[in-house]
Design an enzyme around this catalytic site. Sequence first.
Site, PDB file in Angstrom:
ATOM      1  N   GLU A 146       0.831  -1.215   0.000  1.00 34.80           N
ATOM      2  CA  GLU A 146       0.000   0.000   0.000  1.00 34.80           C
ATOM      3  C   GLU A 146       0.864   1.262   0.000  1.00 34.80           C
ATOM      4  O   GLU A 146       0.549   2.233  -0.680  1.00 34.80           O
ATOM      5  CB  GLU A 146      -0.925   0.018   1.227  1.00 34.80           C
ATOM      6  CG  GLU A 146      -2.110  -0.918   1.115  1.00 34.80           C
ATOM      7  CD  GLU A 146      -3.028  -0.560  -0.048  1.00 34.80           C
ATOM      8  OE1 GLU A 146      -3.308   0.633  -0.229  1.00 34.80           O
ATOM      9  OE2 GLU A 146      -3.439  -1.465  -0.789  1.00 34.80           O
ATOM     10  N   CYS A 164     -12.295   2.775 -14.390  1.00 33.86           N
ATOM     11  CA  CYS A 164     -12.621   4.197 -14.202  1.00 33.86           C
ATOM     12  C   CYS A 164     -11.320   4.988 -14.157  1.00 33.86           C
ATOM     13  O   CYS A 164     -10.973   5.605 -13.154  1.00 33.86           O
ATOM     14  CB  CYS A 164     -13.420   4.380 -12.911  1.00 33.86           C
ATOM     15  SG  CYS A 164     -14.210   5.994 -12.802  1.00 33.86           S
ATOM     16  N   CYS A 178     -16.436   3.258 -19.523  1.00 29.71           N
ATOM     17  CA  CYS A 178     -17.763   3.159 -18.898  1.00 29.71           C
ATOM     18  C   CYS A 178     -18.563   1.967 -19.438  1.00 29.71           C
ATOM     19  O   CYS A 178     -19.341   1.358 -18.711  1.00 29.71           O
ATOM     20  CB  CYS A 178     -18.529   4.450 -19.093  1.00 29.71           C
ATOM     21  SG  CYS A 178     -17.668   5.865 -18.375  1.00 29.71           S
ATOM     22  N   CYS A 225     -18.052  -0.921 -17.326  1.00 27.46           N
ATOM     23  CA  CYS A 225     -18.130  -0.664 -15.881  1.00 27.46           C
ATOM     24  C   CYS A 225     -19.402  -1.269 -15.272  1.00 27.46           C
ATOM     25  O   CYS A 225     -20.500  -1.083 -15.803  1.00 27.46           O
ATOM     26  CB  CYS A 225     -18.103   0.841 -15.640  1.00 27.46           C
ATOM     27  SG  CYS A 225     -18.188   1.261 -13.896  1.00 27.46           S
ATOM     28  N   CYS A 233     -24.446   5.441 -12.663  1.00 26.44           N
ATOM     29  CA  CYS A 233     -23.384   6.434 -12.432  1.00 26.44           C
ATOM     30  C   CYS A 233     -23.868   7.826 -12.862  1.00 26.44           C
ATOM     31  O   CYS A 233     -24.212   8.048 -14.028  1.00 26.44           O
ATOM     32  CB  CYS A 233     -22.143   6.046 -13.235  1.00 26.44           C
ATOM     33  SG  CYS A 233     -20.849   7.288 -13.175  1.00 26.44           S
TER      34      CYS A 233
END
Length: 352
Positions: free
Chosen positions: A38, A193, A200, A203, A209
């Site tokens: 991370e 995204c 899209c 997605c 959205c």
Amino acid sequence: MSSTLSFSTMVLNWFDRHGRKDLPWQQHITPYRVWVSEIMLQQTQVATVIPYFLRFMERFPDVQVLAAAKEDDVLHLWSGLGYYSRARNLHKAANYLIENYQGVFPNSVETLCELPGVGRSTAGAIAAIAMGIRAPILDGNVKRVLARYQAVQGWPGKTAVARTLWDIAESYTPEDRTAEYTQAMMDLGAMICTRTKPACALCPLMESCVALQQGKETCFPEPKPRKILPEKSVRMLMIINDAGEVLLEKRPVTGVWGGLWSFPEVITESDLDGQVADKVGITLDRIEKWEPFRHTFSHYHLNITPVKASVKQGASMVAESGRWQWYHFDNPSELGVAAPVKKLMEKLRQSL
Ligand code: SF4
């Protein structure tokens, strides 16, 4: 895909089919491995991180080994990844874990946030992915997905906008399969995204959205209000001695490239010789200016003019203290150096 499904179900269904499951930090999951990944992934792409992560794990397989390492060794493995405070914080945090938690990661977002360099989102990712705790995250990828999905106005650097996004993240994070959901949100942001060309049509959130419905996908999240970056200039002196070694200086811990090795610097062009004599006690010979180039930090541009020179007199005056060292290209020691310095060292080696 029906919008009557919950947000997390749509995301998880997509993840089951398309999410990434073979990244190195997704194998043998431990809080340590998730934490290191991370931190590396902050500001850095997955493809760049993978080799760094593998090398890091080989050298520092757990908190104990990392805490016992020298900071220079940690910075060396970080060379080229940028944002070096991340590496220094990892090292500090490993020691903090040993001193305060016997080397075991505490199991709440609040206590994880005590670790140097760990903010709420990183703590959330460690808790969710490695411990299965229901905790939201809001890294750059997730911020982008949520800001678009709900067409959240304003720049997320503003406290009020960030608070809205955290509330949304919190409300969507499911009780079950939190680890996969967390990974799924990161993947969705990284793979679908994306910043400039969101896919899209692929997605799982496209039916509901708001940004897509408005035809304004790339208008969210709103960018930081622009400001013109100031410029600074510096001359980096690549001083070579008779043995073909180059002089390096350890930078102060605070400031840019803190704690890394670099070439000695002077600010102005005039009286280069005098400045070097004052700073290092060396007289220069055969001064050769190289083509300047620019390195941009988040808060300013640094115009760097490399200057190659050989030592006329005084090389032995450079004390073998912790601050200076003569670096030999044929017998290189492991040092942490910033990316532009690394590049210059390579050019310099070829020119000798
Ligand atoms: S539909 Fe497009 S803009 Fe909306 S979340 Fe999906 S990829 Fe992003």
